[in-house]
Design a protein around this motif. Structure first.
Motif, mmCIF file in Angstrom:
data_model
loop_
_atom_site.group_PDB
_atom_site.id
_atom_site.type_symbol
_atom_site.label_atom_id
_atom_site.label_comp_id
_atom_site.label_asym_id
_atom_site.label_seq_id
_atom_site.Cartn_x
_atom_site.Cartn_y
_atom_site.Cartn_z
ATOM 1 N N ARG A 490 -6.369 -21.999 36.685
ATOM 2 C CA ARG A 490 -5.612 -22.320 35.475
ATOM 3 C C ARG A 490 -5.727 -21.203 34.456
ATOM 4 O O ARG A 490 -6.789 -20.618 34.263
ATOM 5 C CB ARG A 490 -6.124 -23.631 34.859
ATOM 6 N N ALA A 491 -4.605 -20.907 33.816
ATOM 7 C CA ALA A 491 -4.568 -19.932 32.726
ATOM 8 C C ALA A 491 -3.804 -20.553 31.566
ATOM 9 O O ALA A 491 -2.845 -21.307 31.769
ATOM 10 C CB ALA A 491 -3.906 -18.636 33.176
ATOM 11 N N HIS A 492 -4.209 -20.235 30.348
ATOM 12 C CA HIS A 492 -3.587 -20.876 29.196
ATOM 13 C C HIS A 492 -3.883 -20.094 27.919
ATOM 14 O O HIS A 492 -4.662 -19.133 27.931
ATOM 15 C CB HIS A 492 -4.094 -22.314 29.042
ATOM 16 N N THR A 493 -3.286 -20.529 26.841
ATOM 17 C CA THR A 493 -3.436 -20.017 25.473
ATOM 18 C C THR A 493 -2.760 -18.656 25.339
ATOM 19 O O THR A 493 -3.195 -17.662 25.946
ATOM 20 C CB THR A 493 -4.912 -19.914 25.034
ATOM 21 N N ALA A 494 -1.708 -18.641 24.532
ATOM 22 C CA ALA A 494 -0.988 -17.394 24.281
ATOM 23 C C ALA A 494 -1.937 -16.334 23.741
ATOM 24 O O ALA A 494 -2.865 -16.626 22.982
ATOM 25 C CB ALA A 494 0.149 -17.644 23.290
ATOM 26 N N ALA A 495 -1.709 -15.099 24.142
ATOM 27 C CA ALA A 495 -2.609 -14.011 23.797
ATOM 28 C C ALA A 495 -2.632 -13.761 22.291
ATOM 29 O O ALA A 495 -1.664 -14.016 21.570
ATOM 30 C CB ALA A 495 -2.180 -12.735 24.520
ATOM 31 N N PHE A 496 -3.755 -13.239 21.839
ATOM 32 C CA PHE A 496 -3.928 -12.799 20.465
ATOM 33 C C PHE A 496 -3.878 -11.274 20.418
ATOM 34 O O PHE A 496 -3.849 -10.605 21.455
ATOM 35 C CB PHE A 496 -5.249 -13.326 19.910
ATOM 36 N N LEU A 497 -3.892 -10.726 19.227
ATOM 37 C CA LEU A 497 -3.780 -9.279 19.082
ATOM 38 C C LEU A 497 -4.849 -8.554 19.880
ATOM 39 O O LEU A 497 -4.567 -7.563 20.559
ATOM 40 C CB LEU A 497 -3.867 -8.893 17.594
ATOM 41 N N GLU A 498 -6.086 -9.035 19.819
ATOM 42 C CA GLU A 498 -7.152 -8.344 20.533
ATOM 43 C C GLU A 498 -6.904 -8.342 22.032
ATOM 44 O O GLU A 498 -7.303 -7.398 22.732
ATOM 45 C CB GLU A 498 -8.509 -8.950 20.213
ATOM 46 N N ASP A 499 -6.249 -9.376 22.554
ATOM 47 C CA ASP A 499 -5.965 -9.425 23.990
ATOM 48 C C ASP A 499 -4.969 -8.341 24.385
ATOM 49 O O ASP A 499 -5.182 -7.608 25.360
ATOM 50 C CB ASP A 499 -5.416 -10.801 24.371
ATOM 51 N N TYR A 500 -3.859 -8.263 23.640
ATOM 52 C CA TYR A 500 -2.879 -7.223 23.939
ATOM 53 C C TYR A 500 -3.505 -5.832 23.820
ATOM 54 O O TYR A 500 -3.344 -4.983 24.703
ATOM 55 C CB TYR A 500 -1.691 -7.326 22.968
ATOM 56 N N ALA A 501 -4.197 -5.593 22.704
ATOM 57 C CA ALA A 501 -4.697 -4.251 22.416
ATOM 58 C C ALA A 501 -5.785 -3.824 23.384
ATOM 59 O O ALA A 501 -5.771 -2.696 23.896
ATOM 60 C CB ALA A 501 -5.211 -4.203 20.977
ATOM 61 N N MET A 502 -6.740 -4.715 23.661
ATOM 62 C CA MET A 502 -7.888 -4.325 24.485
ATOM 63 C C MET A 502 -7.528 -4.264 25.966
ATOM 64 O O MET A 502 -8.016 -3.385 26.684
ATOM 65 C CB MET A 502 -9.059 -5.262 24.234
ATOM 66 N N LEU A 503 -6.683 -5.182 26.427
ATOM 67 C CA LEU A 503 -6.284 -5.098 27.831
ATOM 68 C C LEU A 503 -5.392 -3.878 28.048
ATOM 69 O O LEU A 503 -5.567 -3.143 29.032
ATOM 70 C CB LEU A 503 -5.571 -6.380 28.264
ATOM 71 N N ALA A 504 -4.455 -3.629 27.135
ATOM 72 C CA ALA A 504 -3.641 -2.417 27.247
ATOM 73 C C ALA A 504 -4.516 -1.180 27.159
ATOM 74 O O ALA A 504 -4.290 -0.182 27.858
ATOM 75 C CB ALA A 504 -2.570 -2.395 26.162
ATOM 76 N N GLY A 505 -5.555 -1.235 26.304
ATOM 77 C CA GLY A 505 -6.486 -0.115 26.225
ATOM 78 C C GLY A 505 -7.243 0.101 27.517
ATOM 79 O O GLY A 505 -7.530 1.247 27.894
ATOM 80 N N GLY A 506 -7.582 -0.971 28.210
ATOM 81 C CA GLY A 506 -8.200 -0.828 29.523
ATOM 82 C C GLY A 506 -7.259 -0.176 30.523
ATOM 83 O O GLY A 506 -7.666 0.662 31.339
ATOM 84 N N LEU A 507 -5.988 -0.532 30.458
ATOM 85 C CA LEU A 507 -4.999 0.064 31.363
ATOM 86 C C LEU A 507 -4.841 1.558 31.090
ATOM 87 O O LEU A 507 -4.808 2.379 32.017
ATOM 88 C CB LEU A 507 -3.658 -0.645 31.198
ATOM 89 N N THR A 508 -4.731 1.930 29.798
ATOM 90 C CA THR A 508 -4.559 3.353 29.487
ATOM 91 C C THR A 508 -5.814 4.149 29.830
ATOM 92 O O THR A 508 -5.711 5.294 30.293
ATOM 93 C CB THR A 508 -4.188 3.552 28.009
ATOM 94 N N ALA A 509 -6.986 3.574 29.612
ATOM 95 C CA ALA A 509 -8.223 4.268 29.988
ATOM 96 C C ALA A 509 -8.269 4.499 31.492
ATOM 97 O O ALA A 509 -8.724 5.560 31.961
ATOM 98 C CB ALA A 509 -9.438 3.459 29.542
ATOM 99 N N THR A 510 -7.777 3.538 32.256
ATOM 100 C CA THR A 510 -7.773 3.670 33.716
ATOM 101 C C THR A 510 -6.779 4.743 34.160
ATOM 102 O O THR A 510 -7.074 5.538 35.062
ATOM 103 C CB THR A 510 -7.440 2.319 34.362
ATOM 104 N N VAL A 511 -5.617 4.786 33.526
ATOM 105 C CA VAL A 511 -4.642 5.839 33.854
ATOM 106 C C VAL A 511 -5.233 7.213 33.553
ATOM 107 O O VAL A 511 -5.125 8.151 34.361
ATOM 108 C CB VAL A 511 -3.335 5.624 33.070
ATOM 109 N N ARG A 512 -5.856 7.358 32.390
ATOM 110 C CA ARG A 512 -6.442 8.642 32.010
ATOM 111 C C ARG A 512 -7.529 9.053 33.006
ATOM 112 O O ARG A 512 -7.590 10.217 33.430
ATOM 113 C CB ARG A 512 -7.013 8.548 30.597
ATOM 114 N N ALA A 513 -8.364 8.105 33.392
ATOM 115 C CA ALA A 513 -9.409 8.409 34.368
ATOM 116 C C ALA A 513 -8.802 8.745 35.730
ATOM 117 O O ALA A 513 -9.284 9.641 36.430
ATOM 118 C CB ALA A 513 -10.367 7.231 34.489
#
Length: 790
Positions: A490-513
């Protein structure tokens, strides 16, 4: 016992929750409801206040209040009769937690969990706030009101003095709005803000024991990240030495103390004493994610095998105890076992002897058991005193003290730890909060990706990529929208700002690496873009910034959190992610977005940069980018806060007081064959440039000296023979005026073994120009000199 323990008592309305914390209360006699329209409507229908209790699954005092009060049928009857009772997991609903914690802070001056709030049902404004309340009077609680006294008093006031109650609610709501609305006049963003923040951090540094501030001591990885980034950009040796001392003392003290689980790896949440000896035993994913990056980056910067070992032990701990089968990461482990704090982690000498036999004496000496016990559960004063294991020094120092090679010494420690961990694993274990949160997973992904590059370990990058895929699978719904929480299927609860920013930040860090390590994962870049676009659509604010949560009737104020806590704020994480996208794509759009976003914080940053270190660290990165740097000073007047030296100001026209020339347009560098070129700086009348060695004054430490360096590329070293300057001002700093020539030498870097130049090497020179009254922003100029390697 809780629902997770299999208790057969009747369940309340929390039984359908996914949150381990809410499920712990699903069989309380309190008629708990989850936050939502049904509960809010019921309070309005009954015309009674809401009794809101906010906590999280690894919170010790939350467990205490549950056992004392919420499992008590008599107390439950009072609460059920007089209120609608709502339970909130603060980790699932950070918006509600931030909002009502702000109310608690403004009304009482302190906060914590469990958080206890009484709310009027119409507009959901709080009118009484607190934290833990005991069930009944005792010597331990003194004159503190009990929960029963409080509940009966609140209910009577609601019936008989409602007008006063609503006046109180309005006053608290107004104070919270002022605190969270982020309405501040725009201010110029200059390097002076970074200087002040650094000085504040170094002033707060505990030179004796490491860390920042007194007990209780938290790891504060945001502070460490700021200093680690800043020290790479500081050319004044005294300033860098001060930063290195704060960084290394803190990293060493945390790694040696009880804050670090010496046997199993990973960090506990905080230390209760200033020496880092005794922790509060819960373990949080977000701490270990950020500290992984801190130790890995420090290992690379300082060449420390001890820091690398800590980083790898964090990864081993997370692999073993905090990772789901699909590669996603769980949230936390509890502080208590069987109602006793830290029971799984502590040792007695007899227990160590039983496990290690003849080898026990070495472990006893290593971990301080010979010095006697250092911990007794404060909640069970009759319990046996025990030991939290800790080291007297880092392994390299201990090995040298013992006259042993470090590798041999570490191997012996590892053998001891393996045997102790095997025995410890047979004990009752702390509960695991196995929900998966988007933001915290983003932090862990970033930590793995950055550690992969710092340690040169592609297996860490592979873990990060796997976690990215798991996050996509778990947390993106059928409409392509990000959700915050996943547990089981189960997954629920619409994302908050920290979710968008930190998960996207994880994606960009992975691309850079991935680019750095030759393991392409460019598809993640498109996913990061999509997350930012979703955040823009749901959370963007008119001033260029962001709200923390969507516009929801449930919130009496729409929060905009700006000050970092145990994790960075959502908006500061968003700025970093926008900078990442600028660097990864080269697109000006992302630079403009980053500038607009940090501009929305400019008023607060100008006055309180030390409380917003993640955003201040973003400024450091933005000053490196010409497109962003030129925009930062345009938001408004410079800060009027007290400063140790004159404020830095940027020019407001196209006039360039310094021109840079090179005596050739190409150089060739080869093995044993460095190249030389002369630079000439022509400085306009009335201006001066801070010299390469400006001296050791306080003013000099706040300015940027001239510096020639490798602007882009790898495998080369750049040196300069900076001439002496002339003394200027009361501080006597060294400056250049008129025309000055500087000899620059470029050679192959013998320490960059295996790193061949990329063929895109660019040389740069950085300087700061001042006049009699102020200094302009530091400028980096790309030299029009091609570099051939052969």
């Amino acid at each position: 016992m809780s629902a997770r323990d299999g208790h057969a008592a009747p369940s309340n309305r929390l039984a359908g929750s996914t949150s381990p914390y809410l499920l712990d209360h699903a069989h309380n006699p309190v008629d708990w409801r989850p936050w939502g329209e049904a509960a809010l409507s019921e309070a309005r229908r009954r015309d009674v206040p809401i009794f809101l209790s906010v906590g999280y699954s690894t919170c010790y005092w939350c467990h205490v209040m549950a056992r004392e009060s919420f499992e008590d049928a008599e107390i439950a009857s009072i609460l059920n009769e007089r209120f609608v009772c709502i339970k909130v997991d603060r980790e699932e609903r950070p918006d509600l937690d931030d909002l009502y914690m702000a109310a608690t802070l403004v009304s009482t001056g302190h906060g914590g969990w469990p958080m206890t709030v009484f709310i009027e049902p119409d507009r959901l404004r709080p009118f009484f706030c607190g934290t833990y309340f005991p069930a009944r009077p005792s010597e331990r609680t003194g004159t503190h009101p009990t929960l029963v006294q409080l509940a009966e008093g609140i209910a009577n006031s609601w019936r008989e003095q409602r007008e006063r109650v609503l006046e109180s609610a309005e006053a608290i709501a107004h104070a919270v709005e002022q605190e969270l609305s982020s309405k501040h006049d725009a201010r110029a963003l200059t390097p002076t803000l970074v200087e002040r923040a650094a000085q504040a951090q170094l002033s707060a540094f505990d030179a004796a024991d490491g860390g920042f501030g007194g007990a209780p001591k938290f790891p504060q990885p945001v502070n460490l990240a700021f200093l680690l980034d800043l020290r790479e950009r500081v050319f004044n040796e005294d300033a860098r030495t001060a930063m290195d001392a704060a960084i290394r003392k803190t990293l060493d003290a945390m790694a040696c103390g009880g804050l670090f689980d010496q046997v199993g790896g990973g960090f506990h949440r905080y230390a209760v004493d200033k020496h880092w000896h005794v922790p509060h035993f819960e373990k949080m994913l977000y701490d270990n994610a950020q500290l992984l990056c801190s130790y890995a980056c420090a290992a690379s910067i300082y060449g420390s095998l001890d820091y690398e070992r800590i980083a790898r032990r964090i990864v081993s701990y997370v692999d073993r105890e905090m990772t789901a089968e699909d590669g996603a990461f769980f949230s936390a482990q509890d502080a208590e076992v069987d109602g006793c704090e830290g029971q799984n982690y502590v040792w007695t000498p007899d227990q160590v002897r039983t496990v290690l036999g003849d080898g026990a004496s070495e472990a006893m000496d290593l971990y301080g058991l010979d010095d006697g016990p250092n911990f007794r559960d404060p909640h069970h004063p009759d319990s046996e005193p025990v030991n939290v294991l800790r080291l007297d020094a880092m392994p390299s120092g201990l090995a040298a003290r013992a006259g042993m090679e470090r590798e041999e010494f570490v191997a012996r420690i590892n053998t001891i730890n393996d045997r102790l961990l095997a025995a410890r694993s047979k004990r009752p274990q702390a509960k695991l909060d196995d929900k998966v949160l988007a933001s915290w997973n983003g932090l862990m992904i970033s930590g793995l990706a950055e550690a992969a590059v710092a340690l040169g370990d592609v297996s860490l990058l592979e873990r990060a990529i796997r976690a990215c895929v798991a996050a996509r699978t778990r947390l993106i719904d059928e409409k392509g929208q990000l959700l915050r929480v996943s547990r089981g299927d189960r997954a629920h609860t619409a994302a908050f700002l920290e979710d968008y920013a930190m998960l996207a930040g994880g994606l960009t860090a992975t691309v850079r690496a991935g680019r750095a390590m030759g393991l392409p994962c460019e598809d993640l870049l498109a996913e990061a873009r999509q997350l930012i676009e979703q955040a823009d659509a749901r959370l963007s604010a008119p001033d260029g910034g962001y709200f923390d949560a969507a516009d929801d009737d449930d919130l009496f104020v729409r929060p905009r959190t700006t000050y970092d806590g145990a994790t960075p704020t959502g908006i500061s994480a968003m700025v970093h992610t926008l900078i990442d996208l600028r660097q990864l794509t080269g697109e000006r759009e992302w630079a403009d977005r980053a500038v607009r976003t940090i501009g929305s914080l400019s008023g607060q940053l100008a006055d309180k940069a030390a409380g917003m270190l993640n955003a201040t660290r973003a400024l450091l990165r933005m000053f490196d980018d010409e497109a962003m740097r030129e925009s930062l000073a345009a938001f408004g007047p410079a800060s009027t806060a007290a400063e140790p030296s004159k404020p830095l100001a940027d020019g407001d026209d196209d006039f360039t007081p310094v021109e840079v020339y090179a005596d050739r347009d190409s150089i060739k560098v080869g093995p044993g064959a460095p190249a030389e070129l002369w630079l000439e700086l022509r400085i306009a009348p009335g201006f001066h440039v801070v010299a390469g060695d400006p001296g050791g004054s306080e003013l000099a430490a706040s300015l940027v000296p001239m510096h020639a360096f490798l602007l882009e590329g790898r495998g080369l070293r750049v040196f300069a023979d900076y001439p002496d300057g002339e003394r200027w001002g009361e501080d006597g700093i060294q400056v250049y005026t008129g025309a000055v020539r500087v000899l620059v030498v470029v050679e192959l870097d013998p320490e960059a073994a295996g790193e061949q130049p990329s063929g895109r090497e660019l040389l740069g020179v950085r300087f700061q120009a001042c006049d009699e009254s102020s200094c302009r922003l530091p400028v980096t100029v790309e030299l029009d000199v091609s570099v051939e390697v052969g």
